[in-house]
Design an enzyme around this catalytic site. Structure first.
Site, PDB file in Angstrom:
ATOM      1  N   GLU A  88     -13.392   5.823  16.205  1.00  0.00           N
ATOM      2  CA  GLU A  88     -12.077   5.651  16.841  1.00  0.00           C
ATOM      3  C   GLU A  88     -11.099   6.703  16.310  1.00  0.00           C
ATOM      4  O   GLU A  88     -11.008   6.935  15.098  1.00  0.00           O
ATOM      5  CB  GLU A  88     -11.570   4.248  16.478  1.00  0.00           C
ATOM      6  CG  GLU A  88     -10.219   3.889  17.055  1.00  0.00           C
ATOM      7  CD  GLU A  88      -9.817   2.449  16.712  1.00  0.00           C
ATOM      8  OE1 GLU A  88     -10.500   1.803  15.871  1.00  0.00           O
ATOM      9  OE2 GLU A  88      -8.822   1.982  17.281  1.00  0.00           O
ATOM     10  N   LYS A 119      -8.621   1.323  24.957  1.00  0.00           N
ATOM     11  CA  LYS A 119      -8.733   0.093  24.163  1.00  0.00           C
ATOM     12  C   LYS A 119      -7.868  -0.996  24.792  1.00  0.00           C
ATOM     13  O   LYS A 119      -6.721  -0.743  25.175  1.00  0.00           O
ATOM     14  CB  LYS A 119      -8.263   0.399  22.744  1.00  0.00           C
ATOM     15  CG  LYS A 119      -8.528  -0.685  21.711  1.00  0.00           C
ATOM     16  CD  LYS A 119      -8.151  -0.152  20.306  1.00  0.00           C
ATOM     17  CE  LYS A 119      -8.503  -1.106  19.206  1.00  0.00           C
ATOM     18  NZ  LYS A 119      -8.261  -0.502  17.856  1.00  0.00           N
ATOM     19  N   CYS A 162     -13.368  -0.673  18.815  1.00  0.00           N
ATOM     20  CA  CYS A 162     -13.091  -1.546  17.656  1.00  0.00           C
ATOM     21  C   CYS A 162     -12.731  -2.983  18.046  1.00  0.00           C
ATOM     22  O   CYS A 162     -13.587  -3.731  18.492  1.00  0.00           O
ATOM     23  CB  CYS A 162     -12.023  -0.901  16.794  1.00  0.00           C
ATOM     24  SG  CYS A 162     -12.093  -1.443  15.059  1.00  0.00           S
ATOM     25  N   SER A 186     -12.654   0.511  11.115  1.00  0.00           N
ATOM     26  CA  SER A 186     -12.558  -0.854  10.602  1.00  0.00           C
ATOM     27  C   SER A 186     -12.555  -0.799   9.081  1.00  0.00           C
ATOM     28  O   SER A 186     -13.562  -0.464   8.467  1.00  0.00           O
ATOM     29  CB  SER A 186     -13.774  -1.628  11.131  1.00  0.00           C
ATOM     30  OG  SER A 186     -13.861  -2.900  10.566  1.00  0.00           O
ATOM     31  N   GLY A 234      -5.437  -2.284 -23.283  1.00  0.00           N
ATOM     32  CA  GLY A 234      -5.729  -3.485 -22.493  1.00  0.00           C
ATOM     33  C   GLY A 234      -6.789  -3.216 -21.432  1.00  0.00           C
ATOM     34  O   GLY A 234      -7.261  -2.092 -21.263  1.00  0.00           O
ATOM     35  N   ILE A 235      -7.114  -4.286 -20.714  1.00  0.00           N
ATOM     36  CA  ILE A 235      -8.225  -4.235 -19.763  1.00  0.00           C
ATOM     37  C   ILE A 235      -7.873  -3.415 -18.512  1.00  0.00           C
ATOM     38  O   ILE A 235      -8.721  -2.707 -17.966  1.00  0.00           O
ATOM     39  CB  ILE A 235      -8.644  -5.683 -19.379  1.00  0.00           C
ATOM     40  CG1 ILE A 235      -9.911  -5.701 -18.540  1.00  0.00           C
ATOM     41  CG2 ILE A 235      -7.524  -6.401 -18.627  1.00  0.00           C
ATOM     42  CD1 ILE A 235     -11.148  -5.697 -19.359  1.00  0.00           C
ATOM     43  N   THR A 285      -1.777   1.598 -13.223  1.00  0.00           N
ATOM     44  CA  THR A 285      -2.803   0.701 -13.775  1.00  0.00           C
ATOM     45  C   THR A 285      -2.455  -0.782 -13.611  1.00  0.00           C
ATOM     46  O   THR A 285      -3.059  -1.629 -14.257  1.00  0.00           O
ATOM     47  CB  THR A 285      -3.014   0.996 -15.279  1.00  0.00           C
ATOM     48  OG1 THR A 285      -1.775   0.746 -15.965  1.00  0.00           O
ATOM     49  CG2 THR A 285      -3.413   2.429 -15.522  1.00  0.00           C
ATOM     50  N   GLU A 294       0.001  -9.267 -11.848  1.00  0.00           N
ATOM     51  CA  GLU A 294       1.318  -8.892 -12.372  1.00  0.00           C
ATOM     52  C   GLU A 294       2.210  -8.314 -11.277  1.00  0.00           C
ATOM     53  O   GLU A 294       3.421  -8.570 -11.274  1.00  0.00           O
ATOM     54  CB  GLU A 294       1.208  -7.983 -13.609  1.00  0.00           C
ATOM     55  CG  GLU A 294       0.434  -6.700 -13.414  1.00  0.00           C
ATOM     56  CD  GLU A 294       0.085  -5.997 -14.741  1.00  0.00           C
ATOM     57  OE1 GLU A 294      -0.010  -6.658 -15.784  1.00  0.00           O
ATOM     58  OE2 GLU A 294      -0.113  -4.767 -14.715  1.00  0.00           O
ATOM     59  N   LYS A 301      10.695  -5.319  -6.362  1.00  0.00           N
ATOM     60  CA  LYS A 301       9.919  -4.401  -7.203  1.00  0.00           C
ATOM     61  C   LYS A 301       8.759  -3.806  -6.422  1.00  0.00           C
ATOM     62  O   LYS A 301       8.486  -2.609  -6.481  1.00  0.00           O
ATOM     63  CB  LYS A 301       9.358  -5.152  -8.423  1.00  0.00           C
ATOM     64  CG  LYS A 301      10.358  -5.454  -9.513  1.00  0.00           C
ATOM     65  CD  LYS A 301       9.617  -5.932 -10.763  1.00  0.00           C
ATOM     66  CE  LYS A 301      10.586  -6.331 -11.851  1.00  0.00           C
ATOM     67  NZ  LYS A 301       9.886  -6.837 -13.055  1.00  0.00           N
TER      68      LYS A 301
END
Lengths: 548, 548
Positions: free
Chosen positions: A41, A112, A148, A183, A301-302, A404, A409, A519
């Site tokens: 598409e 479409k 689609c 898609s 941190g992770i 990150t 959060e 934010k």
């Protein structure tokens, strides 16, 4: 008739690059004796072109590129997606169309009918839906050619649309279905898509050739996985995921069940898919912007650890710089864990202390702050000084800062605007914290890349002494479940409470999500891997008072 | 029949506040012997509710609030906009509807047919268009009841829609038209709107009662200006702009040309309108978020000066803090001009030098930067340190940072992300630099508030010695004209070149606009005063290669 499915990676607005990719695929089709090569598409201009579609000049260039390709289609034919001008004076000026190029010209064109206008899709913004249905005749076949969403009206219990393109086309007795798509990936979409396409093949008793776009376009990651399905609904071929692919099939073989395809592809676990998707998302963001180098802050941190591994997997260790910036509130393990991680990955690193900057900032603010107690203002100063250092490196050395933040959060606003919320691209912003841990374990599947200590210690922003995330937020295993109900499934407070969650936690969580819209408004684009990511697919009022 | 038009300021998702506002207007209607009080589009939930509409709970609360108001409509009737559930299983689940409340219940309901889905509008995302047409009978009148866009199909040369609601309704011989709207301001919209409504009145030979929303919702500023037009197309009443208003008219008097209204309102010059709009935009942003205090940085230039005056006009001088933050590259006049401005306005001020912070930042980066020459990295450090100081004040004292960027610099990316591009709200981000000067002169119309020197000196970011904007950008009078053609009018490069602009300037300008989309992606919301503002109404790819 031999049909080639050309699952290519298009570039939005780069007509030269798209023309070359299409012509190369036509060459490959010729080499494999294809009669017809089918492209995704809007392949001519890339998907989604967004408001470029409002420029007459852009539409003209789409058509010129299409004509140029058509001129070469003398010994082979192509079906290519592109915008076209609506010949009817009523309605919007454009259609989202499939062009059949054959005999050196545009031989037929179909539009479409079902225009998605939900989540990340805005197709009604640009296109008039098709209301006339005709099969396309080519090489003795009657092709039901759709685009689609046209094939996604399989749920008959609550139809989103008032017409069904295939039901309209069916009366014209087509013998083959071709669908060209763009898609996008989400972690449960490949399985859904296969089932939707199987339902179409069996419902209409026709072979289905389905080609999907591959490649990332900022937030949206297109995963390919083009399909060939026989009239019984058996999957003859499931093409590669997350990479370009081209395969050729004889329609008669598919109809008779004689086609030799690979059948179903095992596209791996949910985390394997997410890993592939995010790596492609990062890589295409850089490639398509003509950039190669990334920088990010490593907190110990992770979240930053997982982002770093993904960046290295996408860009190569030589193109990634990790920066450690301890402050007076950083724990010792923050630095040592980060050093082990960087050593494991072999990427570049800098150690830059923000202590002097933080002290100077406090002195600078002292005449105004006076004796007011330490609070979120000072916490944010630290986060913003880290962003200042990272952006200085990015600007000086031509790198892109990777964000990150995770989805948990971002949802509750547990992050500093212009601080840790900075970055050109949010890599894991569509993964809840609990998913980030799961992905970390997956990234360590062949050996420890992320040190075990990063996976086991309690999450902390380390912006004041002894701080833990759980001081201000519910535990992530509870928080993430509530967020999933509210964000992905759009359940209201009454429905979520009925599931047995604590009332005060639910009310506080939903309120935090809604009041932190301001934010997220300024967040970087988020690589989308879920059915409902923050960004273009979730449009919320900043000043809404609902549940706030 | 006596009709009151209630031009109210609704709050998105605040059902309590909207119910109170509606019930107060009903009381006012009763006092003035109105039979029917007419409220704006989606008044029950505020406009635009955006994806709140996807929450079943939100729709339920809309209906409960509507029923509560209906219960009180025994001696008076109301027409109120609100979402309703589509009874047809086909199509989207909601309609955008007008409820007639009378006899203590929902007496009739009509749905919007023409759903705008361009620029800032996303109505196809949520609503199914109406396809059945019936007048509403009330007090012996046959009302053609429509919603906003339903009356905007007046351009018969290139119709955007395939049906015309008024043409459908006309065959049922209505005797009065009522239209409920949420039609946002732009500097040429009030005049357009009046002409469109006059065209409707004359085309159908009917009196028209048109009520528009007033008040700002983040980017969108609704300007009111509700209209009563007689069947000859004469404007009987043009209600207040930029404030709430309620007026009552006898339908028969309007039909006979005997109604006594104020006739046309002089809504002032373009700059007077923009001033009103921006003041309302700032004020409602703060009010609706429950905030009162603003802070901004004063550079000594025109943009921050104009923003400061607007902030003082909107919030009062006691709620506005201006901060001067000279760096080693600031000229002397930057500070003295700013001091005169602050003195003229009487707002709060702080002087905070960023020199120590800048020196410390350079020292911090020195081990990595080494002897690399001063460049944009160091320029950005200064801009980001100023943002750090401003955000620290905002966080410590509960203020909102106002962004001071203009549309010209936002367009070409002449600003620092996370630096001067910070802020909760962009006040003048939809005004080109040349418009900012014009607005400054307007703000000085009754005496010098902005010192003359700020209006006459050459624009400079003052991020390196002797820097001027014209070092890196075309002169603003040329730049702004090119930008207007490209952004507002969506002309392509060939059309713009044909107007006689310098080719290299045009190509560079368009390329800058397109390649800086990544910066605008993270901009604060921009108060919209033009027909095409950056933000939700202009959706461009970050990675697009078109003209870049």
């Amino acid at each position: 008739m031999r049909i080639a499915l050309a699952q290519i990676n298009c570039r939005v607005g780069d007509f030269e690059a798209n023309r070359r990719a299409i012509q190369n695929a036509l060459q490959a089709g010729r080499r494999q004796q294809a009669d017809l090569v089918v492209f995704p598409e809007l392949a001519i201009c890339g998907y989604p072109p967004r408001d470029f579609l409002e420029f007459e000049d852009f539409i003209t260039q789409c058509r010129q590129t299409m004509d140029e390709i058509a001129a070469g289609c003398t010994d082979i034919a192509a079906i290519i997606g592109g915008p076209s001008i609506n010949p009817d004076p009523l309605g919007k000026n454009l259609h989202n169309s499939a062009y059949l190029l054959a005999d050196g010209k545009v031989n037929a064109i179909r539009h479409k009918s079902l225009l998605p206008n939900y989540d990340v899709f805005d197709e009604y913004r640009y296109f008039e839906p098709n209301r006339r249905f005709d099969v396309v005749e080519f090489k003795g076949h009657r092709i039901a050619l759709t685009i689609c969403e046209d094939l996604w009206d399989v749920d008959e219990s609550d139809p989103l649309y008032t017409i069904s393109p295939m039901k309209e086309l069916q009366v014209q007795r087509p013998d083959v279905m071709i669908n060209i798509s763009a898609s996008p990936f989400s972690y449960n979409h490949a399985a859904d898509r296969r089932e939707v396409m199987r339902t179409n093949a069996t419902r209409y008793g026709l072979p289905l050739f389905y080609v999907n776009l591959v490649g990332a376009q900022t937030e949206l990651i297109f995963d390919g996985g083009s399909l060939v399905i026989d009239p019984k609904g058996d999957v003859v071929e499931e093409m590669a995921y997350f990479e370009e692919d081209l395969r050729v099939f004889d329609v008669n073989d598919v109809v008779c069940g004689k086609a030799s395809g690979s059948g179903r592809t095992d596209h791996g676990s949910r985390m394997a898919q997410i890993h592939h998707a995010l790596v492609l998302g990062i890589r295409d963001y850089f490639t398509k912007l003509g950039l190669s180098k990334a920088v990010l802050g490593l907190s110990g941190g992770i979240d930053s650890a997982v982002t770093l591994v993904l960046a290295v997997d996408a860009l190569g260790k030589e193109n990634v710089t990790a920066v450690m910036m301890p402050s007076p509130f950083s724990s010792e393990h923050s630095v040592t864990d980060s050093e082990v991680l960087v050593h494991n990955l072999g990427c570049h690193q800098h150690h830059i202390s923000i202590s002097s900057l933080y002290e100077t900032a406090l002195q600078t603010m002292q005449p105004v702050f006076g004796d007011l107690p330490f609070n979120v203002a000072e916490e944010n100063i630290q986060a913003r000084l880290r962003a200042l250092v990272l952006m200085a490196l990015a600007n000086k050395f031509g790198m892109v800062l990777l964000n990150t933040s995770n989805k948990s959060e971002a949802a509750v606003g547990y992050g500093t605007l212009y601080g840790d919320m900075c970055g050109g691209l949010s890599v894991i912003g569509d993964l809840y914290k609990t998913d980030v841990y799961e992905l970390a374990r997956y990234l360590n599947r062949d050996g420890e890349r992320i040190p075990a200590n990063i996976l086991t210690k309690a999450p902390s922003a380390e912006l004041r002494p002894g701080q833990k995330d759980s001081d201000s937020l519910p535990e992530y295993d509870v928080l993430d479940k509530i967020l999933h109900q509210y964000i992905e499934l759009r359940k209201g407070p009454r429905e979520i409470l009925a599931m047995g969650f604590d009332e005060s936690i639910v009310r506080r969580t939903l309120s935090l999500v809604n009041t932190n819209e301001y934010k997220r408004f300024q967040s970087p684009p988020v690589l989308r891997v879920s059915p409902k990511a923050f960004g273009m697919g979730r449009r919320m009022p900043i000043e809404g008072k609902y549940l706030s």
